[in-house]
Write a protein that holds these residues in place. Sequence first.
Motif, PDB file in Angstrom:
ATOM      1  N   VAL A  98       0.659  -1.180  -0.199  1.00 42.65           N
ATOM      2  CA  VAL A  98       0.023  -0.004  -0.239  1.00 42.65           C
ATOM      3  C   VAL A  98       1.044   1.282  -0.053  1.00 42.65           C
ATOM      4  O   VAL A  98       0.906   2.408  -0.611  1.00 42.65           O
ATOM      5  N   ALA A 101       2.106   2.100  -3.210  1.00 39.78           N
ATOM      6  CA  ALA A 101       0.856   2.244  -3.996  1.00 39.78           C
ATOM      7  C   ALA A 101       0.918   3.960  -3.934  1.00 39.78           C
ATOM      8  O   ALA A 101       0.639   4.790  -5.132  1.00 39.78           O
ATOM      9  N   VAL A 102       1.083   4.648  -2.517  1.00 34.74           N
ATOM     10  CA  VAL A 102       0.491   5.346  -2.410  1.00 34.74           C
ATOM     11  C   VAL A 102       2.126   6.847  -2.366  1.00 34.74           C
ATOM     12  O   VAL A 102       1.353   7.801  -3.802  1.00 34.74           O
ATOM     13  N   VAL A 105       1.656   6.963  -6.550  1.00 38.48           N
ATOM     14  CA  VAL A 105       0.428   8.162  -7.035  1.00 38.48           C
ATOM     15  C   VAL A 105       0.775   9.241  -7.824  1.00 38.48           C
ATOM     16  O   VAL A 105       0.723   9.662  -8.965  1.00 38.48           O
ATOM     17  N   PRO A 106       1.194  10.493  -6.777  1.00 37.86           N
ATOM     18  CA  PRO A 106       2.047  11.309  -8.067  1.00 37.86           C
ATOM     19  C   PRO A 106       2.246  10.953  -8.476  1.00 37.86           C
ATOM     20  O   PRO A 106       2.560  11.988  -9.130  1.00 37.86           O
ATOM     21  N   LEU A 109       1.483  10.649 -11.519  1.00 39.24           N
ATOM     22  CA  LEU A 109       0.600  11.328 -11.989  1.00 39.24           C
ATOM     23  C   LEU A 109       1.168  12.844 -12.894  1.00 39.24           C
ATOM     24  O   LEU A 109       1.057  13.458 -13.990  1.00 39.24           O
ATOM     25  N   ILE A 183      -6.148  -8.994 -14.747  1.00 40.11           N
ATOM     26  CA  ILE A 183      -6.104  -7.254 -15.126  1.00 40.11           C
ATOM     27  C   ILE A 183      -5.615  -7.259 -16.859  1.00 40.11           C
ATOM     28  O   ILE A 183      -6.330  -6.098 -17.356  1.00 40.11           O
ATOM     29  N   PHE A 188     -11.138  -3.180 -18.700  1.00 37.81           N
ATOM     30  CA  PHE A 188      -9.975  -2.417 -17.921  1.00 37.81           C
ATOM     31  C   PHE A 188      -8.513  -2.250 -18.831  1.00 37.81           C
ATOM     32  O   PHE A 188      -7.917  -1.967 -19.570  1.00 37.81           O
ATOM     33  N   VAL A 209      -6.998   8.852 -21.560  1.00 36.97           N
ATOM     34  CA  VAL A 209      -6.035   8.095 -21.325  1.00 36.97           C
ATOM     35  C   VAL A 209      -4.776   8.394 -20.745  1.00 36.97           C
ATOM     36  O   VAL A 209      -4.023   7.438 -19.797  1.00 36.97           O
ATOM     37  N   ARG A 211      -5.104   8.657 -16.547  1.00 37.46           N
ATOM     38  CA  ARG A 211      -5.945   8.099 -15.730  1.00 37.46           C
ATOM     39  C   ARG A 211      -5.562   7.003 -15.773  1.00 37.46           C
ATOM     40  O   ARG A 211      -5.657   5.298 -15.289  1.00 37.46           O
ATOM     41  N   TYR A 212      -5.974   6.306 -17.152  1.00 36.25           N
ATOM     42  CA  TYR A 212      -5.895   5.136 -17.235  1.00 36.25           C
ATOM     43  C   TYR A 212      -4.436   4.396 -16.722  1.00 36.25           C
ATOM     44  O   TYR A 212      -3.905   3.964 -16.777  1.00 36.25           O
ATOM     45  N   VAL A 214      -2.981   6.723 -15.298  1.00 36.97           N
ATOM     46  CA  VAL A 214      -2.266   6.530 -14.067  1.00 36.97           C
ATOM     47  C   VAL A 214      -2.427   5.518 -13.273  1.00 36.97           C
ATOM     48  O   VAL A 214      -2.177   5.021 -12.369  1.00 36.97           O
ATOM     49  N   VAL A 215      -3.650   4.677 -13.064  1.00 35.42           N
ATOM     50  CA  VAL A 215      -4.375   3.548 -12.721  1.00 35.42           C
ATOM     51  C   VAL A 215      -3.264   2.615 -12.239  1.00 35.42           C
ATOM     52  O   VAL A 215      -3.494   1.391 -11.981  1.00 35.42           O
ATOM     53  N   VAL A 219      -1.268  -0.009 -10.028  1.00 32.97           N
ATOM     54  CA  VAL A 219      -0.981  -0.817  -9.795  1.00 32.97           C
ATOM     55  C   VAL A 219      -0.124  -1.588  -9.872  1.00 32.97           C
ATOM     56  O   VAL A 219       0.452  -2.494  -9.283  1.00 32.97           O
TER      57      VAL A 219
ATOM     58  N   VAL B   4      -4.213   8.629  -2.914  1.00 32.72           N
ATOM     59  CA  VAL B   4      -4.544   8.132  -3.007  1.00 32.72           C
ATOM     60  C   VAL B   4      -5.815   7.542  -3.536  1.00 32.72           C
ATOM     61  O   VAL B   4      -6.671   7.302  -4.568  1.00 32.72           O
ATOM     62  N   PHE B  11     -10.904   8.950 -11.050  1.00 34.38           N
ATOM     63  CA  PHE B  11     -10.790   7.654 -12.188  1.00 34.38           C
ATOM     64  C   PHE B  11     -12.458   7.526 -11.850  1.00 34.38           C
ATOM     65  O   PHE B  11     -13.127   7.395 -12.856  1.00 34.38           O
ATOM     66  N   GLY B 157     -15.259  -0.097 -18.271  1.00 32.14           N
ATOM     67  CA  GLY B 157     -13.289   0.440 -18.101  1.00 32.14           C
ATOM     68  C   GLY B 157     -12.945  -0.045 -17.229  1.00 32.14           C
ATOM     69  O   GLY B 157     -11.156   0.425 -17.437  1.00 32.14           O
ATOM     70  N   ARG B 159     -12.888  -1.370 -14.337  1.00 31.49           N
ATOM     71  CA  ARG B 159     -13.617  -2.549 -13.531  1.00 31.49           C
ATOM     72  C   ARG B 159     -12.238  -3.483 -14.196  1.00 31.49           C
ATOM     73  O   ARG B 159     -11.795  -3.728 -15.154  1.00 31.49           O
ATOM     74  N   PHE B 160     -11.245  -3.572 -13.540  1.00 39.50           N
ATOM     75  CA  PHE B 160      -9.809  -4.077 -13.533  1.00 39.50           C
ATOM     76  C   PHE B 160      -9.458  -5.644 -13.253  1.00 39.50           C
ATOM     77  O   PHE B 160      -9.048  -5.758 -13.456  1.00 39.50           O
TER      78      PHE B 160
END
Lengths: 352, 295
Positions: A98, A101-102, A105-106, A109, A183, A188, A209, A211-212, A214-215, A219, B4, B11, B157, B159-160
Amino acid sequence: MILALLDRLGARPAWLRWGLLAAGLVSVLGLPWVLYPPVAADILCWGLFAVAFDLLLGHAGLLSFGHAAFWGTSAYATGLIAIHAGVPFPLAVAGGAVAAAVVAVPIGLLAVRRSGIYFAMVTLAFAQMIYFIANQWGDLTGGENGLQGIPREVPGLDLSDSFVYYYAALPLVLAGLFAAWRIVHSPFGRVVAAIRDNPARARALGYSVDRYKVVVFTVSAFLSGLAGGLYAVNHGFASLQEVYWTTSGKVVVMTVLGGIGTLWGSLLGAAAVVRLEDWLSTSGFDEVGIVTGSLFILVVLLFRRGIWGTVSYLLQRRRAAGAGMRSAESGNGTVRDPAAGDRPEPSLVKEP
Amino acid sequence: MFSVVATAVRFYVLPDADTLSATHPAASEVGMTSTTRTTSGGTAPLPRAILSTHGLTKAFDGFRAVDEVDLAVAEGTVHALVGPNGAGKTTLFNLLTGFLPASAGRIEVAGQDITGLPPEKVARLGVARSFQVTSLFPAVTARAHLELALQAGTDLGRRFWRSDRLLARFTGRARELLDQVGLAERAEAPAGSLPYGQKRALELALALALDPRVLLLDEPTAGMGLEDVDRTVALVDRIRAGRTVVLVEHNMSVVGSLADTVTVLQRGRVLVEGAYRTVRSDPRVVEAYLGAGVA
């Protein structure tokens, strides 16, 4: 006979896929019987790290050169949680993931605003910042000495034996691998692949684009953190090595060697590199980097598809040749398979 | 931790808010204002403008590729943009769809200001485009292209953690759309293996899959043989029902058979606007673009 078998492999029927999965599980379960258990556990950790990295490089087309930031952040965070909170190691590792992951994010971005080599440079810069912080904040991280004495605890289990630890860590690694696979084969994942292949078109269809990206970056960092935490627990300490840029480089080598975009190829790449490094260092050769570096250059120059990619490409080609003959007979035109065999060679960096 | 949550919110929550604002209350009022233009076409008072620009300008290093263009596309019409090479047609398209930021001026969709919005938001507001140079995903099958486009209208989209078998729910609609553009037989072919005309048809189907309020087609017949051109014209004619189509086109017979209104651009400016018959015989157009042979 062998060729006939290879033909069947290329066709990938259901029994073969389940067969490959079973073979994979058997080798993973049997690994500590064949190898020195701590090395086997290292292969697990690096394998998950490389798969998480391939999720980003192979499936999102983003070359991060700073993934040590997430592996290392989690290594330290896992260690600190395990030392100070005394929780069972899976919880500490989850906490570490975790934390990774935190941090991601920045960084994500900011980094996704650039692509290609610039993306790699931005991630490298952030990873170096994390390295700097880890080095300077000695009270927390132990600085040059590293974070020592990370406990390895689960109530009711004696994990002091690395052989046992391997099997305790395995479910977490398998969960991580499953997550990566899930995934890639999710709605997604389809969007992410589309963005990799043609970002402008994906935007015109209404997909954000960035946002995807970044996710998927986050992950990937989370899964890398899972791997890094397990690695720290395996060794009982976290050192600056974990956040150093050579760690970022090593995971690139593993993924490229295994085959970019093949996901499971990364496991092979990781196993090969860890095994090679172990063999080199036990035989008294110190300059391991020269060997892995040369290996990397050879792969990039000679077989860019990597181990898994090359095998599956050759199989696909055989199959396509067979199908071509068949379709020529029936006058069926060109029906080609969209799978790996048809794809061009992967490249590390897609120029913007 | 906060970051987060913030990203997850950006998103997973905000995109819906964007689309909601599409039904802006001011939409119907602003649409009625007719714009001043340099036209001598003399068309009747326009119905509601679904897409309009006001003083839209794009300058590249001082060169004004699009220069104070006032455009009003009436709802339910086919509006063609024509002009010699370099007149700014494709630049204008890229401005309208958010692929290029405007240097000055405003763009409105149904009265809502969309100036400065990124392409994906413009698309979600119901403005779909095709590309002049075919822009597809070569390894992906035709059917999967459409599933991807249909999925864009949902939140699948994100939903991963779900299986992509969920996309099977779009297969029926995807096949309908393929059928509509004459690609039913090629549903399982990777886009890269399709011949040129079929790639263009798939482009069109992709834009249609978004069920757009305004369909922007950038040279849909570019590089096509005569037969494919006729097929595309028939296709656009069929799908225009209930839609607004903006068309960049070089082929004047295509423009003649499809367009209700024609805007002629020259050096980034609107030269003439009006019905095809009027525009065709306008002396300035003859001089600037059509040439003596056509007139």
